[in-house]
Design a protein around this motif. Structure first.
Motif, PDB file in Angstrom:
ATOM      1  N   SER A 126      -6.165  38.555  23.025  1.00 29.46           N
ATOM      2  CA  SER A 126      -6.812  37.187  22.558  1.00 29.46           C
ATOM      3  C   SER A 126      -6.608  37.251  21.002  1.00 29.46           C
ATOM      4  O   SER A 126      -6.937  38.100  20.233  1.00 29.46           O
ATOM      5  CB  SER A 126      -8.235  37.657  22.918  1.00 29.46           C
ATOM      6  OG  SER A 126      -9.031  36.301  22.450  1.00 29.46           O
ATOM      7  N   ILE A 127      -6.159  36.174  20.531  1.00 30.67           N
ATOM      8  CA  ILE A 127      -6.159  35.866  19.043  1.00 30.67           C
ATOM      9  C   ILE A 127      -7.165  34.901  18.688  1.00 30.67           C
ATOM     10  O   ILE A 127      -7.001  33.637  19.088  1.00 30.67           O
ATOM     11  CB  ILE A 127      -4.721  35.480  18.679  1.00 30.67           C
ATOM     12  CG1 ILE A 127      -3.741  36.620  19.336  1.00 30.67           C
ATOM     13  CG2 ILE A 127      -4.429  35.399  17.364  1.00 30.67           C
ATOM     14  CD1 ILE A 127      -2.222  35.887  19.229  1.00 30.67           C
ATOM     15  N   SER A 128      -7.806  35.276  17.822  1.00 34.32           N
ATOM     16  CA  SER A 128      -8.926  34.422  17.348  1.00 34.32           C
ATOM     17  C   SER A 128      -9.788  33.490  18.474  1.00 34.32           C
ATOM     18  O   SER A 128      -9.925  32.367  18.527  1.00 34.32           O
ATOM     19  CB  SER A 128      -8.521  33.211  16.382  1.00 34.32           C
ATOM     20  OG  SER A 128      -8.169  33.883  15.225  1.00 34.32           O
ATOM     21  N   GLY A 129      -9.998  34.244  19.489  1.00 32.41           N
ATOM     22  CA  GLY A 129     -10.602  33.605  20.707  1.00 32.41           C
ATOM     23  C   GLY A 129      -9.665  32.923  21.769  1.00 32.41           C
ATOM     24  O   GLY A 129     -10.378  32.422  22.663  1.00 32.41           O
ATOM     25  N   SER A 130      -8.725  32.854  21.452  1.00 33.03           N
ATOM     26  CA  SER A 130      -7.701  32.132  22.402  1.00 33.03           C
ATOM     27  C   SER A 130      -6.902  33.181  23.016  1.00 33.03           C
ATOM     28  O   SER A 130      -6.247  34.320  22.875  1.00 33.03           O
ATOM     29  CB  SER A 130      -6.675  31.361  21.952  1.00 33.03           C
ATOM     30  OG  SER A 130      -7.260  30.134  21.264  1.00 33.03           O
TER      31      SER A 130
ATOM     32  N   GLU B  83      -5.361  37.076  11.652  1.00 30.31           N
ATOM     33  CA  GLU B  83      -6.372  36.528  12.569  1.00 30.31           C
ATOM     34  C   GLU B  83      -6.869  37.841  13.344  1.00 30.31           C
ATOM     35  O   GLU B  83      -6.266  38.882  13.652  1.00 30.31           O
ATOM     36  CB  GLU B  83      -5.736  35.686  13.752  1.00 30.31           C
ATOM     37  CG  GLU B  83      -5.434  34.428  12.952  1.00 30.31           C
ATOM     38  CD  GLU B  83      -4.914  33.377  14.171  1.00 30.31           C
ATOM     39  OE1 GLU B  83      -5.447  32.700  14.607  1.00 30.31           O
ATOM     40  OE2 GLU B  83      -3.485  33.456  14.011  1.00 30.31           O
ATOM     41  N   SER B  84      -8.035  37.661  13.834  1.00 24.36           N
ATOM     42  CA  SER B  84      -8.691  39.028  14.601  1.00 24.36           C
ATOM     43  C   SER B  84      -8.287  38.862  16.026  1.00 24.36           C
ATOM     44  O   SER B  84      -7.880  37.976  16.646  1.00 24.36           O
ATOM     45  CB  SER B  84     -10.223  38.902  14.620  1.00 24.36           C
ATOM     46  OG  SER B  84     -10.655  37.689  15.367  1.00 24.36           O
ATOM     47  N   ILE B  85      -7.928  40.221  16.567  1.00 24.78           N
ATOM     48  CA  ILE B  85      -7.184  40.164  18.128  1.00 24.78           C
ATOM     49  C   ILE B  85      -8.022  41.137  18.924  1.00 24.78           C
ATOM     50  O   ILE B  85      -8.713  41.785  18.401  1.00 24.78           O
ATOM     51  CB  ILE B  85      -5.797  40.584  18.024  1.00 24.78           C
ATOM     52  CG1 ILE B  85      -5.733  42.125  17.491  1.00 24.78           C
ATOM     53  CG2 ILE B  85      -5.064  39.509  17.265  1.00 24.78           C
ATOM     54  CD1 ILE B  85      -4.251  42.638  17.704  1.00 24.78           C
ATOM     55  N   SER B  86      -7.883  40.947  20.179  1.00 25.04           N
ATOM     56  CA  SER B  86      -8.389  42.022  21.058  1.00 25.04           C
ATOM     57  C   SER B  86      -7.571  41.976  22.255  1.00 25.04           C
ATOM     58  O   SER B  86      -6.912  40.923  22.548  1.00 25.04           O
ATOM     59  CB  SER B  86      -9.857  41.769  21.559  1.00 25.04           C
ATOM     60  OG  SER B  86      -9.854  40.406  22.152  1.00 25.04           O
ATOM     61  N   THR B  87      -7.321  43.082  22.783  1.00 23.62           N
ATOM     62  CA  THR B  87      -6.367  43.296  24.032  1.00 23.62           C
ATOM     63  C   THR B  87      -6.900  43.921  25.040  1.00 23.62           C
ATOM     64  O   THR B  87      -8.036  44.721  25.012  1.00 23.62           O
ATOM     65  CB  THR B  87      -5.186  44.239  23.699  1.00 23.62           C
ATOM     66  OG1 THR B  87      -5.637  45.562  23.134  1.00 23.62           O
ATOM     67  CG2 THR B  87      -4.321  43.758  22.343  1.00 23.62           C
ATOM     68  N   SER B  88      -6.223  43.783  26.184  1.00 23.61           N
ATOM     69  CA  SER B  88      -6.893  44.355  27.547  1.00 23.61           C
ATOM     70  C   SER B  88      -5.387  44.602  28.304  1.00 23.61           C
ATOM     71  O   SER B  88      -4.386  44.335  27.657  1.00 23.61           O
ATOM     72  CB  SER B  88      -7.744  43.396  28.334  1.00 23.61           C
ATOM     73  OG  SER B  88      -6.703  42.289  28.968  1.00 23.61           O
ATOM     74  N   GLU B  89      -5.668  45.085  29.320  1.00 25.22           N
ATOM     75  CA  GLU B  89      -4.222  45.570  30.159  1.00 25.22           C
ATOM     76  C   GLU B  89      -3.552  44.198  30.701  1.00 25.22           C
ATOM     77  O   GLU B  89      -2.243  44.241  30.591  1.00 25.22           O
ATOM     78  CB  GLU B  89      -4.731  46.189  31.499  1.00 25.22           C
ATOM     79  CG  GLU B  89      -5.155  47.788  31.255  1.00 25.22           C
ATOM     80  CD  GLU B  89      -5.346  48.470  32.404  1.00 25.22           C
ATOM     81  OE1 GLU B  89      -4.647  48.077  33.498  1.00 25.22           O
ATOM     82  OE2 GLU B  89      -6.182  49.454  32.188  1.00 25.22           O
ATOM     83  N   THR B  90      -4.247  43.061  30.749  1.00 29.45           N
ATOM     84  CA  THR B  90      -3.417  41.992  31.102  1.00 29.45           C
ATOM     85  C   THR B  90      -3.211  40.823  30.020  1.00 29.45           C
ATOM     86  O   THR B  90      -2.701  39.973  30.191  1.00 29.45           O
ATOM     87  CB  THR B  90      -4.235  41.390  32.394  1.00 29.45           C
ATOM     88  OG1 THR B  90      -5.560  41.068  31.850  1.00 29.45           O
ATOM     89  CG2 THR B  90      -4.139  42.375  33.362  1.00 29.45           C
ATOM     90  N   SER B  91      -3.842  40.946  28.829  1.00 33.45           N
ATOM     91  CA  SER B  91      -4.018  39.868  27.977  1.00 33.45           C
ATOM     92  C   SER B  91      -4.408  40.438  26.411  1.00 33.45           C
ATOM     93  O   SER B  91      -4.577  41.331  26.503  1.00 33.45           O
ATOM     94  CB  SER B  91      -5.124  38.682  28.580  1.00 33.45           C
ATOM     95  OG  SER B  91      -6.234  39.119  28.036  1.00 33.45           O
TER      96      SER B  91
END
Length: 68
Positions: free
Chosen positions: A41-45, A31-39
């Motif tokens: 996101s996996i497939s938009g969740s 699944e696609s992911i994105s990260t930030s300092e606080t969270s």
């Protein structure tokens, strides 16, 4: 057992290696992911660590709402 996975080289996807027993956690494939300092996101969740400030705020809000 919870789902377990590994990030790909550029950390743009997670490749699930073990599917969890609980249907809420059962993930397979990648699944696609994105990260930030606080969270993360996996497939938009979005997910936050339960011991982070954001996680504590969400848990406190949930406990307050559900405790009534």
């Amino acid at each position: 057992m919870t789902s377990t996975g590994e990030f790909n080289k550029d950390q743009s996807q997670i490749i699930w290696t073990v599917a969890g027993d609980d249907s809420r956690n059962k993930r397979t494939g990648s699944e696609s992911i994105s990260t930030s300092e606080t969270s993360i996101s996996i497939s938009g969740s979005a997910y936050v660590r339960d011991n982070s400030d954001a996680g504590k705020a969400l848990l406190d809000g949930f406990k307050t709402k559900c405790g009534k």
